[in-house]
Design an enzyme around this catalytic site. Structure first.
Site, mmCIF file in Angstrom:
data_model
loop_
_atom_site.group_PDB
_atom_site.id
_atom_site.type_symbol
_atom_site.label_atom_id
_atom_site.label_comp_id
_atom_site.label_asym_id
_atom_site.label_seq_id
_atom_site.Cartn_x
_atom_site.Cartn_y
_atom_site.Cartn_z
ATOM 1 N N ASP A 40 16.918 2.784 62.082
ATOM 2 C CA ASP A 40 17.113 1.439 62.634
ATOM 3 C C ASP A 40 18.405 0.832 62.104
ATOM 4 O OD1 ASP A 40 14.628 1.228 64.146
ATOM 5 O OD2 ASP A 40 13.669 1.303 62.184
ATOM 6 N N GLU A 87 7.505 10.084 58.564
ATOM 7 C CA GLU A 87 8.926 10.407 58.527
ATOM 8 C C GLU A 87 9.397 10.661 57.099
ATOM 9 O OE1 GLU A 87 10.653 7.997 62.430
ATOM 10 O OE2 GLU A 87 10.477 6.965 60.519
ATOM 11 N N LYS A 128 23.732 0.893 64.966
ATOM 12 C CA LYS A 128 22.939 1.074 63.740
ATOM 13 C C LYS A 128 23.804 1.232 62.489
ATOM 14 C CE LYS A 128 19.573 1.206 66.662
ATOM 15 N NZ LYS A 128 18.627 2.323 66.781
ATOM 16 N N GLY A 154 11.385 2.766 60.627
ATOM 17 C CA GLY A 154 10.024 2.285 60.845
ATOM 18 C C GLY A 154 9.891 1.270 61.952
ATOM 19 N N GLY A 155 10.963 1.068 62.727
ATOM 20 C CA GLY A 155 10.862 0.171 63.871
ATOM 21 C C GLY A 155 9.797 0.640 64.845
#
Length: 256
Positions: A102, A121, A139, A113-114
């Site tokens: 992100d 992950e 990003k 973690g969006g």
């Protein structure tokens, strides 16, 4: 006319972003994946392009690649592409993980973690010798929080989310329980947990903050990936790809 013009501008911007994702994924896969690779497959929109180019390598070059997914989405991508699917119980050591982010700062610290997949992950990334990040130009930041304003995604056990959020406030963070878009109630991860987005207003010592967060009972994992990424491929708006390697520290030099 202005509404029509705005619509086409937005369409063009979306096309640029998707082309940037594709370019970053192609270069990263072609430069890092080798025959016999044990590969962690990340999650998110950019990874879709990585799987496309990975499939092309397997079919055109005859590569044998064993894929370990980081989410339900990644598993489906692997299966639909006809790639060899494994998991960490069968393939506990990986050569490489290719994943999105992100946000990525100049030291290759990440916020992930969006999509709510940060726990799996991170587990897969920790099992890999190298972590390769693929992302579009939006990003890329000097400091975390420069582009990504939604906070640090934290996976939290449901029964603990209220006390965890109280402890996050004591750390100077502004926690928000992530709510689902197409179901009543909060987002639920692949692991059956909640996601709390911890917003911040100033840069932190990310290594220290991650340690503090991980010491919070009920907080399963954070979306901070500090010092884990080795290289990042950023697809740029002009069609080029910028490659940023992890800065070499004095400690790393002493190991060599």
């Amino acid at each position: 006319f202005q509404t029509f013009q705005h619509y086409f501008i937005q369409i063009n911007l979306r096309m640029l972003v998707e082309q940037a994702k594709d370019a970053a994924a192609q270069r990263a896969v072609e430069e890092n994946v080798r025959d016999g690779c044990r590969l962690g497959v990340g999650s998110g929109s950019t990874v879709v392009y990585a799987v496309k180019h990975l499939t092309n390598l397997v079919h055109t070059e005859g590569y044998k690649v064993t894929c370990v997914p980081t989410s339900f989405q990644a598993r489906n991508l692997i299966v639909e592409a006809g790639l060899e699917l494994s998991d960490l119980s069968k393939t506990p050591q990986l050569d490489l993980v290719v994943d999105g982010a992100d946000e990525c700062d100049t030291n290759l610290n990440l916020i992930k973690g969006g999509g709510g997949c940060q726990l799996q992950e991170k587990v897969v990334a920790a099992a890999a010798q190298r972590m390769v990040i693929i992302a579009d130009y939006r990003k890329k930041s000097k400091d975390l929080g420069e582009q990504w304003s939604q906070g640090i995604p934290l996976e939290v056990i449901p029964m603990a989310h209220v006390p965890v959020m109280a402890q996050l406030r004591e750390l100077g963070l502004d926690p928000v329980l992530r709510m689902a878009a197409k179901k009543a109630g909060p987002v639920v991860t692949d692991n059956g947990n909640f996601v709390v987005d911890a917003k911040f207003t100033i840069p932190h010592n990310w290594d220290l903050l991650e340690t503090q967060l991980c010491r919070t009972p009920g907080l399963v994992e954070t979306g901070l990936f500090v010092g884990m990424a080795d290289v990042a491929y950023f697809g740029m708006a002009d069609g080029s790809v910028q490659v940023v390697n992890k800065p070499t520290t004095v400690q790393e030099l002493s190991k060599s």
